[in-house]
Design an enzyme around this catalytic site. Structure first.
Site, PDB file in Angstrom:
ATOM      1  N   SER A  38       0.817  -1.209   0.000  1.00  0.00           N
ATOM      2  CA  SER A  38       0.000   0.000   0.000  1.00  0.00           C
ATOM      3  C   SER A  38       0.855   1.266   0.000  1.00  0.00           C
ATOM      4  CB  SER A  38      -0.923   0.020   1.215  1.00  0.00           C
ATOM      5  OG  SER A  38      -1.781  -1.092   1.199  1.00  0.00           O
TER       6      SER A  38
HETATM    7  N1  SAH Z   1      -0.768  -4.663   3.781  1.00  0.00           N
HETATM    8  C1  SAH Z   1      -0.191  -5.160   2.571  1.00  0.00           C
HETATM    9  C2  SAH Z   1      -1.222  -5.099   1.468  1.00  0.00           C
HETATM   10  C3  SAH Z   1      -1.023  -6.118   0.455  1.00  0.00           C
HETATM   11  S1  SAH Z   1      -2.251  -6.121  -0.818  1.00  0.00           S
HETATM   12  C4  SAH Z   1       1.019  -4.356   2.186  1.00  0.00           C
HETATM   13  O1  SAH Z   1       0.985  -3.143   2.320  1.00  0.00           O
HETATM   14  O2  SAH Z   1       1.985  -4.929   1.695  1.00  0.00           O
HETATM   15  C5  SAH Z   1      -3.477  -7.182  -0.147  1.00  0.00           C
HETATM   16  C6  SAH Z   1      -3.046  -8.524   0.331  1.00  0.00           C
HETATM   17  O3  SAH Z   1      -4.195  -9.264   0.695  1.00  0.00           O
HETATM   18  C7  SAH Z   1      -2.296  -9.340  -0.700  1.00  0.00           C
HETATM   19  O4  SAH Z   1      -1.106  -9.788  -0.175  1.00  0.00           O
HETATM   20  C8  SAH Z   1      -3.246 -10.488  -0.990  1.00  0.00           C
HETATM   21  O5  SAH Z   1      -2.591 -11.672  -1.338  1.00  0.00           O
HETATM   22  C9  SAH Z   1      -3.999 -10.602   0.306  1.00  0.00           C
HETATM   23  N2  SAH Z   1      -5.299 -11.254   0.188  1.00  0.00           N
HETATM   24  C10 SAH Z   1      -6.192 -11.150  -0.816  1.00  0.00           C
HETATM   25  N3  SAH Z   1      -7.290 -11.882  -0.557  1.00  0.00           N
HETATM   26  C11 SAH Z   1      -7.081 -12.495   0.636  1.00  0.00           C
HETATM   27  C12 SAH Z   1      -7.852 -13.371   1.438  1.00  0.00           C
HETATM   28  N4  SAH Z   1      -9.059 -13.831   1.070  1.00  0.00           N
HETATM   29  N5  SAH Z   1      -7.321 -13.762   2.612  1.00  0.00           N
HETATM   30  C13 SAH Z   1      -6.100 -13.324   3.016  1.00  0.00           C
HETATM   31  N6  SAH Z   1      -5.339 -12.492   2.301  1.00  0.00           N
HETATM   32  C14 SAH Z   1      -5.823 -12.069   1.122  1.00  0.00           C
END
Ligand code: SAH
Length: 208
Positions: A56
């Site tokens: 993010s």
């Molecule tokens: N907080 C993280 C955001 C990553 S983007 C950062 O700043 O790096 C969102 C994340 O949610 C991704 O890593 C994706 O793989 C995860 N994600 C998507 N759907 C999901 C689900 N159903 N359960 C757990 N994680 C999930």
């Protein structure tokens, strides 16, 4: 670059919580992105971390963290470990962080960097965030970093009464929703428009 990020992207845009600012000026964000794009780590944007996922934008991390008003003794659930950067911010401010990621590879990478930085209050799980993490519920706060079409009821159930949750809700157009659980009910307000990757729906599992 980190100090410049704190000033122009965070302070100048209204982030005021000194603890959030201090934590983000300390955490080496460049260690959470793929090495090829390390030089972009302090840019004012989300960045690709592989598997169609993103780390993010710094402002969004600061905004969501500030909104949760974490206390040092609290336990927080994070859905979407991703790079682990938001996880580190939470781990600096709360007592225990429980973080769920659907992709094993991303969780492993995040575990590696967070362990190398010395964090010992983070608990990792690979699984479907739609189910939360029931074993350690209820949580004082929950943060979801991928967008759901509607608020997952299971997550409200895993929040303690008086607990706060922040999450992006919507599909093409998304709003960041902030709320407090009051007498079992989630009292929410819409904050700012956002664009997150979707919270993946696992089809084989039956949703509650
Ligand atoms: N907080 C993280 C955001 C990553 S983007 C950062 O700043 O790096 C969102 C994340 O949610 C991704 O890593 C994706 O793989 C995860 N994600 C998507 N759907 C999901 C689900 N159903 N359960 C757990 N994680 C999930």
């Amino acid at each position: 670059m980190r100090e410049e990020m704190i000033k122009t992207q965070l302070r100048d845009r209204g982030i005021q919580d000194e603890q959030v600012l201090a934590v983000m000026s300390k955490i080496p964000r460049h260690q959470f992105v793929p090495s090829e794009i390390e030089h972009l780590a302090y840019e004012d944007s989300p960045l690709s971390i592989g598997l169609n996922q993103t780390i993010s934008q710094p402002y969004i991390v600061a905004y969501m963290t500030e909104a949760l008003h974490l206390e040092p003794g609290e336990r927080v659930l994070e859905i979407g470990t991703g790079s682990g950067y938001q996880t580190a911010v939470l781990a600096e401010l709360a007592k225990e962080v429980y973080t769920v990621e659907i992709f094993d590879q991303l969780s492993k990478q995040a575990q590696q960097v967070l362990k190398s930085l010395g964090y010992q209050n983070i608990h990792f799980r690979v699984g479907d965030g739609w189910q939360g993490w029931a074993e350690n519920a209820p949580y004082d706060a929950i943060i979801v970093t991928a967008a759901a079409p509607q608020i997952p009821r299971v997550l409200v159930d895993q929040l303690r009464d008086g607990g706060r949750m922040i999450l992006p809700v919507g599909t093409l157009s998304q709003q960041l929703i902030l709320g407090v659980k009051t007498n079992g009910h989630f009292q929410k307000i819409e904050t700012i428009p956002v664009r997150f990757v979707p919270l993946i729906q696992v089809k084989s599992e039956e949703k509650k």
